[in-house]
Write an enzyme that holds these catalytic residues in place. Structure first.
Site, PDB file in Angstrom:
ATOM      1  N   GLU A  66      53.382   6.645  -4.529  1.00  0.00           N
ATOM      2  CA  GLU A  66      52.042   6.738  -5.101  1.00  0.00           C
ATOM      3  C   GLU A  66      52.014   7.366  -6.488  1.00  0.00           C
ATOM      4  O   GLU A  66      51.002   7.317  -7.174  1.00  0.00           O
ATOM      5  CB  GLU A  66      51.139   7.550  -4.164  1.00  0.00           C
ATOM      6  N   PHE A  69      76.000   2.257 -11.356  1.00  0.00           N
ATOM      7  CA  PHE A  69      74.617   2.498 -10.951  1.00  0.00           C
ATOM      8  C   PHE A  69      74.327   1.657  -9.711  1.00  0.00           C
ATOM      9  O   PHE A  69      73.962   0.485  -9.814  1.00  0.00           O
ATOM     10  CB  PHE A  69      73.690   2.113 -12.109  1.00  0.00           C
ATOM     11  N   HIS A 113      56.850   9.393 -10.165  1.00  0.00           N
ATOM     12  CA  HIS A 113      58.121  10.116 -10.094  1.00  0.00           C
ATOM     13  C   HIS A 113      59.313   9.182 -10.216  1.00  0.00           C
ATOM     14  O   HIS A 113      60.336   9.532 -10.794  1.00  0.00           O
ATOM     15  CB  HIS A 113      58.218  10.930  -8.794  1.00  0.00           C
ATOM     16  N   VAL A 130      65.301   5.067  -4.908  1.00  0.00           N
ATOM     17  CA  VAL A 130      64.061   5.708  -5.326  1.00  0.00           C
ATOM     18  C   VAL A 130      62.943   4.686  -5.156  1.00  0.00           C
ATOM     19  O   VAL A 130      62.894   3.694  -5.873  1.00  0.00           O
ATOM     20  CB  VAL A 130      64.138   6.175  -6.795  1.00  0.00           C
ATOM     21  N   ILE A 131      62.066   4.941  -4.197  1.00  0.00           N
ATOM     22  CA  ILE A 131      60.970   4.012  -3.884  1.00  0.00           C
ATOM     23  C   ILE A 131      59.733   4.388  -4.702  1.00  0.00           C
ATOM     24  O   ILE A 131      59.419   5.570  -4.859  1.00  0.00           O
ATOM     25  CB  ILE A 131      60.671   4.043  -2.371  1.00  0.00           C
TER      26      ILE A 131
END
Length: 159
Positions: free
Chosen positions: A94, A122, A97, A90-91
């Protein structure tokens, strides 16, 4: 220690348990597939290099990292599965999220591990940029997939 200061593919292997007859499931998020595929390859190779039989390593794909918790639960509840490794990326991007996704996945995987009393690892990258992700998916900082697989093996020694 942050991964910027440590190579994710360098770890101690002292006292690892025999995993010849252990069954692993690697649940892989399809989102950011260039990164998650590299993480999967690292995890798979590390398991095999440390004695897992290829027929005892299963792969399950889910659409994104948010779905890793449910995908992991599907396999963790199976009596013949010894450990589950959740692979995702998960990057930052902007928006915020990533905060919601990363927290949900971390809590979800922890809940699954505790509910089924088995290792659920994980193996999710949470970088700020794609380059940081690539650096941790076989790049200059090693491969988080390697680390996730070794963590699964080490956690099996607790049982």
């Amino acid at each position: 220690m942050s991964s910027a200061d440590k190579n994710l593919s360098v770890f101690t292997t002292d006292g690892l348990p025999d995993i010849t007859h252990k069954k692993f499931v690697i649940v892989v998020a399809e989102w950011n597939s260039d990164v998650t595929e590299a993480l999967f390859q690292g995890a798979y190779k590390t398991l095999v290099d440390h004695g897992a039989q290829t027929q005892n390593i299963l792969r399950a794909n889910v659409p994104g990292s948010f779905e890793l918790s449910f995908g992991s639960q599907v396999y963790a509840q199976k009596a013949d599965v010894d450990a589950v490794i959740a692979i995702g990326c998960v990057i930052q991007g902007e928006t915020k999220h990533n905060d919601y996704i990363n927290h949900a996945v971390a809590h979800g995987l922890t809940d699954v591990a505790l509910k089924y009393n088995k290792p659920v690892i994980f193996g999710v990258l949470t970088p700020n940029t794609l380059q940081q992700a690539l650096d941790r998916a076989g790049g200059i900082h090693g491969n988080k997939g390697d680390e996730a697989a070794i963590t699964a093996i080490k956690m099996l020694s607790l049982q």
